[in-house]
Structures are given as structure tokens and as C-alpha cells.
Motif scaffolding. Structure first.
Motif, PDB file in Angstrom:
ATOM      1  N   LEU A   1       0.830  -1.197   0.000  1.00  0.00           N
ATOM      2  CA  LEU A   1       0.000   0.000   0.000  1.00  0.00           C
ATOM      3  C   LEU A   1       0.867   1.251   0.000  1.00  0.00           C
ATOM      4  CD1 LEU A   1      -2.977   1.036   0.211  1.00  0.00           C
ATOM      5  CD2 LEU A   1      -2.607   1.178   2.689  1.00  0.00           C
ATOM      6  N   GLU A   2       0.503   2.204  -0.859  1.00  0.00           N
ATOM      7  CA  GLU A   2       1.142   3.517  -0.875  1.00  0.00           C
ATOM      8  C   GLU A   2       0.119   4.555  -0.435  1.00  0.00           C
ATOM      9  OE1 GLU A   2       3.609   6.635  -3.762  1.00  0.00           O
ATOM     10  OE2 GLU A   2       2.759   4.787  -4.597  1.00  0.00           O
ATOM     11  N   VAL A   3       0.516   5.445   0.473  1.00  0.00           N
ATOM     12  CA  VAL A   3      -0.377   6.454   1.025  1.00  0.00           C
ATOM     13  C   VAL A   3       0.307   7.825   0.969  1.00  0.00           C
ATOM     14  CG1 VAL A   3      -1.753   7.171   3.015  1.00  0.00           C
ATOM     15  CG2 VAL A   3      -1.289   4.744   2.639  1.00  0.00           C
ATOM     16  N   SER A   4      -0.436   8.852   0.554  1.00  0.00           N
ATOM     17  CA  SER A   4       0.038  10.234   0.620  1.00  0.00           C
ATOM     18  C   SER A   4      -0.929  11.024   1.489  1.00  0.00           C
ATOM     19  CB  SER A   4       0.104  10.869  -0.775  1.00  0.00           C
ATOM     20  OG  SER A   4       1.121  10.271  -1.551  1.00  0.00           O
ATOM     21  N   ALA A   5      -0.379  11.810   2.415  1.00  0.00           N
ATOM     22  CA  ALA A   5      -1.244  12.592   3.303  1.00  0.00           C
ATOM     23  C   ALA A   5      -2.088  13.573   2.507  1.00  0.00           C
ATOM     24  CB  ALA A   5      -0.407  13.321   4.346  1.00  0.00           C
ATOM     25  N   LEU A   6      -1.441  14.362   1.655  1.00  0.00           N
ATOM     26  CA  LEU A   6      -2.195  15.229   0.758  1.00  0.00           C
ATOM     27  C   LEU A   6      -1.373  15.613  -0.446  1.00  0.00           C
ATOM     28  CD1 LEU A   6      -2.522  18.875   2.124  1.00  0.00           C
ATOM     29  CD2 LEU A   6      -0.949  17.232   3.084  1.00  0.00           C
ATOM     30  N   ASP A   7      -2.074  15.729  -1.569  1.00  0.00           N
ATOM     31  CA  ASP A   7      -1.495  16.181  -2.829  1.00  0.00           C
ATOM     32  C   ASP A   7      -2.251  17.431  -3.250  1.00  0.00           C
ATOM     33  OD1 ASP A   7       0.430  13.931  -3.838  1.00  0.00           O
ATOM     34  OD2 ASP A   7      -1.362  12.886  -3.109  1.00  0.00           O
ATOM     35  N   ILE A   8      -1.514  18.523  -3.444  1.00  0.00           N
ATOM     36  CA  ILE A   8      -2.124  19.794  -3.815  1.00  0.00           C
ATOM     37  C   ILE A   8      -1.675  20.164  -5.216  1.00  0.00           C
ATOM     38  CG2 ILE A   8      -2.284  22.258  -3.293  1.00  0.00           C
ATOM     39  CD1 ILE A   8      -1.759  21.579  -0.377  1.00  0.00           C
ATOM     40  N   THR A   9      -2.627  20.455  -6.073  1.00  0.00           N
ATOM     41  CA  THR A   9      -2.339  20.935  -7.414  1.00  0.00           C
ATOM     42  C   THR A   9      -2.775  22.381  -7.502  1.00  0.00           C
ATOM     43  OG1 THR A   9      -2.718  18.732  -8.333  1.00  0.00           O
ATOM     44  CG2 THR A   9      -2.708  20.580  -9.875  1.00  0.00           C
ATOM     45  N   ALA A  10      -1.827  23.281  -7.703  1.00  0.00           N
ATOM     46  CA  ALA A  10      -2.148  24.705  -7.813  1.00  0.00           C
ATOM     47  C   ALA A  10      -2.629  25.007  -9.230  1.00  0.00           C
ATOM     48  CB  ALA A  10      -0.926  25.544  -7.468  1.00  0.00           C
ATOM     49  N   LEU A  11      -3.554  25.931  -9.321  1.00  0.00           N
ATOM     50  CA  LEU A  11      -4.143  26.258 -10.617  1.00  0.00           C
ATOM     51  C   LEU A  11      -3.582  27.547 -11.210  1.00  0.00           C
ATOM     52  CD1 LEU A  11      -7.864  25.354  -9.851  1.00  0.00           C
ATOM     53  CD2 LEU A  11      -6.052  23.926 -10.792  1.00  0.00           C
ATOM     54  N   GLY A  12      -2.538  28.068 -10.606  1.00  0.00           N
ATOM     55  CA  GLY A  12      -1.934  29.295 -11.124  1.00  0.00           C
ATOM     56  C   GLY A  12      -0.673  29.626 -10.363  1.00  0.00           C
ATOM     57  N   GLY A  13       0.146  30.525 -10.909  1.00  0.00           N
ATOM     58  CA  GLY A  13       1.380  30.904 -10.239  1.00  0.00           C
ATOM     59  C   GLY A  13       2.523  29.969 -10.577  1.00  0.00           C
ATOM     60  N   ALA A  14       3.637  30.092  -9.833  1.00  0.00           N
ATOM     61  CA  ALA A  14       4.836  29.321 -10.125  1.00  0.00           C
ATOM     62  C   ALA A  14       4.782  27.907  -9.569  1.00  0.00           C
ATOM     63  CB  ALA A  14       6.060  30.043  -9.558  1.00  0.00           C
ATOM     64  N   LEU A  15       3.915  27.670  -8.597  1.00  0.00           N
ATOM     65  CA  LEU A  15       3.836  26.357  -7.952  1.00  0.00           C
ATOM     66  C   LEU A  15       2.916  25.427  -8.732  1.00  0.00           C
ATOM     67  CD1 LEU A  15       4.650  24.678  -5.454  1.00  0.00           C
ATOM     68  CD2 LEU A  15       2.579  25.535  -4.343  1.00  0.00           C
ATOM     69  N   ALA A  16       3.440  24.248  -9.096  1.00  0.00           N
ATOM     70  CA  ALA A  16       2.633  23.285  -9.843  1.00  0.00           C
ATOM     71  C   ALA A  16       1.920  22.317  -8.905  1.00  0.00           C
ATOM     72  CB  ALA A  16       3.501  22.523 -10.834  1.00  0.00           C
ATOM     73  N   SER A  17       2.663  21.773  -7.925  1.00  0.00           N
ATOM     74  CA  SER A  17       2.056  20.810  -7.008  1.00  0.00           C
ATOM     75  C   SER A  17       2.913  20.644  -5.764  1.00  0.00           C
ATOM     76  CB  SER A  17       1.870  19.443  -7.686  1.00  0.00           C
ATOM     77  OG  SER A  17       3.122  18.869  -8.003  1.00  0.00           O
ATOM     78  N   VAL A  18       2.261  20.148  -4.703  1.00  0.00           N
ATOM     79  CA  VAL A  18       2.944  19.836  -3.455  1.00  0.00           C
ATOM     80  C   VAL A  18       2.427  18.482  -2.979  1.00  0.00           C
ATOM     81  CG1 VAL A  18       3.322  20.470  -1.042  1.00  0.00           C
ATOM     82  CG2 VAL A  18       3.191  22.254  -2.786  1.00  0.00           C
ATOM     83  N   GLN A  19       3.351  17.585  -2.650  1.00  0.00           N
ATOM     84  CA  GLN A  19       2.971  16.293  -2.084  1.00  0.00           C
ATOM     85  C   GLN A  19       3.583  16.187  -0.692  1.00  0.00           C
ATOM     86  OE1 GLN A  19       4.743  12.453  -3.442  1.00  0.00           O
ATOM     87  NE2 GLN A  19       2.623  11.864  -3.895  1.00  0.00           N
ATOM     88  N   VAL A  20       2.729  15.988   0.307  1.00  0.00           N
ATOM     89  CA  VAL A  20       3.175  15.918   1.694  1.00  0.00           C
ATOM     90  C   VAL A  20       2.947  14.515   2.243  1.00  0.00           C
ATOM     91  CG1 VAL A  20       2.929  16.846   4.026  1.00  0.00           C
ATOM     92  CG2 VAL A  20       2.602  18.350   2.048  1.00  0.00           C
ATOM     93  N   GLY A  21       3.994  13.920   2.808  1.00  0.00           N
ATOM     94  CA  GLY A  21       3.865  12.632   3.488  1.00  0.00           C
ATOM     95  C   GLY A  21       3.489  11.488   2.579  1.00  0.00           C
ATOM     96  N   ASP A  22       4.476  10.906   1.889  1.00  0.00           N
ATOM     97  CA  ASP A  22       4.234   9.754   1.029  1.00  0.00           C
ATOM     98  C   ASP A  22       4.931   8.536   1.631  1.00  0.00           C
ATOM     99  OD1 ASP A  22       3.293   8.762  -1.756  1.00  0.00           O
ATOM    100  OD2 ASP A  22       5.368   8.088  -1.630  1.00  0.00           O
ATOM    101  N   VAL A  23       4.185   7.460   1.896  1.00  0.00           N
ATOM    102  CA  VAL A  23       4.744   6.250   2.497  1.00  0.00           C
ATOM    103  C   VAL A  23       4.283   5.016   1.733  1.00  0.00           C
ATOM    104  CG1 VAL A  23       4.959   7.215   4.820  1.00  0.00           C
ATOM    105  CG2 VAL A  23       2.821   6.108   4.149  1.00  0.00           C
ATOM    106  N   THR A  24       5.111   3.986   1.757  1.00  0.00           N
ATOM    107  CA  THR A  24       4.769   2.699   1.145  1.00  0.00           C
ATOM    108  C   THR A  24       5.180   1.581   2.091  1.00  0.00           C
ATOM    109  OG1 THR A  24       5.101   3.560  -1.092  1.00  0.00           O
ATOM    110  CG2 THR A  24       5.096   1.176  -0.823  1.00  0.00           C
ATOM    111  N   CYS A  25       4.292   0.623   2.301  1.00  0.00           N
ATOM    112  CA  CYS A  25       4.592  -0.553   3.126  1.00  0.00           C
ATOM    113  C   CYS A  25       4.291  -1.819   2.324  1.00  0.00           C
ATOM    114  CB  CYS A  25       3.752  -0.557   4.400  1.00  0.00           C
ATOM    115  SG  CYS A  25       4.203   0.730   5.593  1.00  0.00           S
ATOM    116  N   GLY A  26       5.187  -2.820   2.428  1.00  0.00           N
ATOM    117  CA  GLY A  26       5.016  -4.070   1.719  1.00  0.00           C
ATOM    118  C   GLY A  26       5.492  -3.954   0.277  1.00  0.00           C
ATOM    119  N   ALA A  27       5.333  -4.970  -0.527  1.00  0.00           N
ATOM    120  CA  ALA A  27       4.767  -6.247  -0.105  1.00  0.00           C
ATOM    121  C   ALA A  27       5.792  -7.051   0.691  1.00  0.00           C
ATOM    122  CB  ALA A  27       4.310  -7.041  -1.311  1.00  0.00           C
TER     123      ALA A  27
END
Length: 256
Positions: free
Chosen positions: A188-214
Motif C-alpha cells: 500500500l502507498e499512502v500520501s497525506a495530501l497532494d495539492i495541485t495549484a491552478l496558477g502561479g509558479a507552484l505546480a504541485s505539493v505532495q506531503v507525506g508519502d509512504v509505502t509498506c510491503g509487499a
């Protein structure tokens, strides 16, 4: 042989319009059934993110474990200064909130858009049965807009969102909370939150990504390797026959 296990975690990844990326890197753990090996920095400094301006104060944590019993765990995310994340002996996340963490997501007209929280992190656990579970924790998290020093909360985020919860602020950004995906049973892979910005210089932010197993159940090792079984059986048979002949000769000698 004991069961094998593995996990990985990454605290933060920032993608900019035009292809630039700032990343905390990742940490990973594996266990061959007897020995745990951990690679990567589990508590990277903010300096690894370079000259980005999304986060300028806080703590990056990406802790991982792979135990000898076929279980594994990971906890990763972002906390305010003085905060910490660790993994307990049973694979549970132990979190101590610090000061509030502030991520600057960009501007919308005259307003500055921020993500503020006490803690933002994801966690997962896996076993060799096989099974895997994961959660996202967004402690006191909210999206705010600030104009001329006056802050307004645009969106309060749930503390423990359901898997793959989508939210948005029209014309500003899209958010995916507790993103979960699996490539195999017990993984299982889990991300706390993924944010996609709709304008400006920032495209996306991914916070807290974890994978356990197999994680894998180690097969039992036969006392006699199968490839050598016919030879071994032949040796045993010869030895047994020899023992019978010797016994008969001894008996004949005594009777004579």
C-alpha cells in the motif's frame, strides 16, 4: 527462515511550473528475516529543499522500519519547528506536535494562499499474511487567504480523511487527501495530501508519502534439499542394508 519485509517514506516534494523539483529525498527499510537495513536520511534538514519559498521553517520526518517478523511500518510528513515523528515497537506512529507549520502555496490576485497545520503526515503498516493499512493525519490543517495582513480561512481540512478524498477551492487549487493505491496484495502507498495549484509558479505539493510491503512469507527449508533427495535416499538405503548384513553376520557367529 523468517519472513521478509520492507517500507519507504518521503516527507515532502514540491514541483514548480517549468519542471523544477524540490524534494526531501526518501528513506527505506528492508529486512531479510534476520537483519534490518535502513538507507536514506530519516530526518532531513530543510536545506535539502534548496532555495524554494514554499516552506521556510519546520521539520521534515520520514521514518521507516522493517521488522524480523514480516511486518513493516512507515511515517512521513511535515511538522512545525520542535515537532517530531518516530515509530514505536509495534509499528505505531508517535507524533509530538511542534509550532505551527506554514506552507505558502502562492498568490491569488492580492491574496496570499497558505496551508497551515500543527502536523501533516501519512502512515502505513504491512504484514506478510499479506495485509496492509494506511492513514493520513492532518492536525488543525486549513487553507487560508491573507490580504493586507487579514487572514481568512478558506477551507478546513478533516483530521483523518477517508481514502482518496478530493476537495477544491475553485479557481485556486485542487486537493487530494489520504491518497491510497496498491500494486499487489499486502502492499500500500499512502500520501497525506497532494495539492495541485491552478496558477502561479507552484505546480504541485505532495506531503507525506509512504509505502509498506509487499512483505513475503519465507518458505520452509526441507531437511534434505529436493534436488539431492534421490541420492540421499540411496545413501540411506545402502546404510540400512549394510546394517542388516552386519547384524546377521554377528548373529550367525554367535550361533556357530
Amino acid at each position: 527462515m523468517a519472513d521478509t519485509s520492507q517500507s519507504s517514506g518521503a516527507a515532502l516534494q514540491i514541483s514548480l511550473v517549468g519542471g523544477g523539483i524540490a524534494s526531501s529525498g526518501s528513506a527505506s527499510a528492508s529486512n531479510d528475516g534476520t537483519t534490518e537495513s535502513i538507507s536514506g536520511n530519516q530526518n532531513p534538514p530543510l536545506a535539502v529543499l534548496g532555495g524554494q519559498t514554499v516552506i521556510t521553517a519546520g521539520v521534515l520526518n520520514q521514518y521507516v522500519r522493517a521488522f524480523n517478523d514480516g511486518t513493516s511500518a512507515a511515517c512521513a510528513g511535515v511538522l512545525g519547528s520542535g515537532g517530531s515523528i518516530s515509530i514505536g515497537p509495534t509499528g505505531n506512529c508517535i507524533v509530538n506536535n511542534g509550532a505551527e507549520v506554514d506552507l505558502v502555496l502562492g498568490a491569488n490576485g492580492l491574496a496570499t494562499i497558505n496551508l497551515r497545520a500543527d502536523a501533516l503526515y501519512a502512515s502505513c503498516n504491512a504484514t506478510s499474511s499479506p495485509s496492509a493499512t494506511g492513514t493520513a493525519s492532518l492536525v488543525n490543517a486549513r487553507i487560508t487567504s491573507t490580504i493586507l495582513g487579514i487572514e481568512t480561512t478558506l477551507l478546513n481540512l478533516p483530521v483523518n480523511p477517508a481514502p482518496n478524498t478530493g476537495l477544491s477551492i475553485p479557481g485556486v487549487l485542487d486537493i487530494l487527501l489520504n491518497s491510497q493505491s496498491s500494486n499487489a496484495p499486502g502492499q500500500l502507498e499512502v500520501s497525506a495530501l497532494d495539492i495541485t495549484a491552478l496558477g502561479g509558479a507552484l505546480a504541485s505539493v505532495q506531503v507525506g508519502d509512504v509505502t509498506c510491503g509487499a512483505n513475503a512469507v519465507a518458505p520452509p527449508i526441507p531437511a534434505i534439499p529436493l534436488a539431492g533427495a534421490p541420492v540421499a535416499l540411496g545413501v540411506i538405503a545402502v546404510a540400512a542394508t549394510g546394517g542388516i548384513l552386519i547384524h546377521r553376520r554377528r548373529r550367525q557367529a554367535l550361533e556357530g
